[in-house]
Design an enzyme around this catalytic site. Structure first.
Site, PDB file in Angstrom:
ATOM      1  CB  SER A 196      -2.556  -6.770  11.893  1.00 25.38           C
ATOM      2  OG  SER A 196      -3.900  -6.576  12.106  1.00 25.38           O
ATOM      3  CG  ASN A 197      -2.245  -6.065   6.002  1.00 21.32           C
ATOM      4  OD1 ASN A 197      -2.286  -6.547   4.873  1.00 21.32           O
ATOM      5  ND2 ASN A 197      -1.115  -5.623   6.537  1.00 21.32           N
TER       6      ASN A 197
ATOM      7  CB  CYS B 253      -6.702   2.015   5.902  1.00 25.06           C
ATOM      8  SG  CYS B 253      -5.516   1.410   4.708  1.00 25.06           S
TER       9      CYS B 253
ATOM     10  CG  HIS C 288       4.461  -6.174  11.283  1.00 24.00           C
ATOM     11  ND1 HIS C 288       3.293  -5.943  11.971  1.00 24.00           N
ATOM     12  CD2 HIS C 288       5.459  -5.735  12.102  1.00 24.00           C
ATOM     13  CE1 HIS C 288       3.571  -5.397  13.140  1.00 24.00           C
ATOM     14  NE2 HIS C 288       4.875  -5.248  13.235  1.00 24.00           N
TER      15      HIS C 288
ATOM     16  CB  CYS D  82      -0.848  -0.006   1.265  1.00 24.96           C
ATOM     17  SG  CYS D  82       0.189   0.022   2.749  1.00 24.96           S
TER      18      CYS D  82
ATOM     19  CD  GLU E  90      -2.768   1.239  13.181  1.00 25.30           C
ATOM     20  OE1 GLU E  90      -2.413   0.477  12.260  1.00 25.30           O
ATOM     21  OE2 GLU E  90      -3.880   1.796  13.215  1.00 25.30           O
TER      22      GLU E  90
ATOM     23  CG  HIS F  93       3.582  -0.691  12.619  1.00 28.18           C
ATOM     24  ND1 HIS F  93       4.913  -0.983  12.423  1.00 28.18           N
ATOM     25  CD2 HIS F  93       2.901  -1.574  11.883  1.00 28.18           C
ATOM     26  CE1 HIS F  93       5.023  -2.020  11.610  1.00 28.18           C
ATOM     27  NE2 HIS F  93       3.825  -2.395  11.261  1.00 28.18           N
TER      28      HIS F  93
END
Ligand code: SF4
EC number: 1.17.7.4
Length: 308
Positions: A223-224, A194, A41, A12, A126, A74
């Site tokens: 996480s995503n 986001c 990450h 992103c 984050e 983050h």
């Protein structure tokens, strides 16, 4: 075997910017450059930057005097910013602008006297950064049960903010529970979430309608990426999170004619290519890219690097 690539997938704008900040800092100031926490990450990204002279630390006490220091995408707590300032460390802040926006929303709600609720995962950097940026107590809720356990009176003026790697769909049940629980509640506009999280999650839902197995390229602590795998599983498709092609288990594919691949926001495309190569070692592969939403968002670099 038919292979479908989700679109969009992978990096992103916040991740592109964070990596570029470290690379430009290395060019401009020369190695070493210290980075607090994994810049994003992903082990591959971290190792590549280490090879160029970045040194990753978890605590500012590990950074020597005067060393150029980068904060990860983050975000960090104010106490970390203050520690860096008190030590006179030259800091480049790679916090994603969308994370900073959440910090600012939290500060605004708190300045209006509202109790602040953060929807997110305990222990994620984050979340720790956001909780440490607002000047007062933050109530963290991770699920609907946590909402039921809140002890605030129902008429308390409250506001909520959310971790950026959770999408509208992830948070909607929790927000609905909060709205039922409190009579005076405010939250950010739906357009504030986001874009990358939402787009990657929509793309994996589209992918799940076409394929027998989904491979999510990403790190175990991303996480995503974990969320993308969960969405595939929830859609009834066997879904696996893999760091790279070496982690591919042929057993996963034994009944599969179609395989979908996506990648978390911190996973580079080179790792998607690596997984496709691993599939080719099992048998012939035809790769198609699904139509999806085009992204053309770019975030500006910090002024001290943009000029160089
Ligand atoms: S996922 Fe969203 S909030 Fe996180 S770095 Fe990328 S653009 Fe920023």
């Amino acid at each position: 075997m038919e292979v479908y690539l989700a679109q969009p997938r992978g990096f992103c704008a916040g991740v592109v910017r964070a990596i570029e900040i470290v690379e430009r800092a290395l060019e401009k100031f020369g190695p070493p450059v210290y980075v607090r926490h994994e810049i994003v990450h992903n082990k591959y990204v971290v190792e590549s930057l280490k090879n160029k002279g970045a040194i990753f630390v978890e605590d500012l006490s590990e950074v020597p005097p005067h060393a150029v220091t980068v904060f990860s995408a983050h975000g960090v707590a104010r106490s970390v910013e203050e520690e860096a300032a008190s030590r006179g460390l030259p800091v480049l802040n790679a916090t994603c602008p969308l994370v900073t926006k959440v910090h600012n929303q939290g500060k605004r709600y708190m300045s209006k006297g509202r109790a602040l609720i953060l929807i997110g995962h305990a222990g994620h950097p984050e979340v720790e950064g956001t909780m440490g940026q607002v000047p007062g107590p933050v109530l963290l809720v991770q699920n609907v049960d946590d909402v039921a356990a809140l002890t605030l009176p129902a008429d308390t003026p409250v506001a909520y903010i959310t971790q950026t790697t959770l999408s509208v769909d992830d948070t909607k049940d929790i927000i609905a529970a909060l709205q039922q629980r409190f009579t005076d509640i405010q939250g950010p506009d739906i357009r504030d979430i986001c874009y990358a999280t939402q787009n990657r999650q929509s793309a994996v839902r589209d992918l799940s309608k076409l394929v027998d197995v989904i491979l999510v390229v990403g790190a175990a602590n991303s996480s995503n990426s974990n969320r993308l795998r969960e969405i595939g599983t929830e859609a009834g498709v066997a879904s696996y999170l893999i760091a790279d092609g070496s982690a591919l288990n042929p057993e996963w594919l034994k009944d599969a004619r179609t395989v979908g691949i996506t990648a978390g926001a911190s996973a580079p495309e080179v790792l998607v290519d690596d997984v496709i190569e691993a599939l080719r070692r099992i048998g012939p592969v035809k790769v198609s890219v699904l139509p999806g939403r085009e992204e053309n968002i770019e975030f500006r670099l910090p002024a001290e690097l943009a000029a160089g």
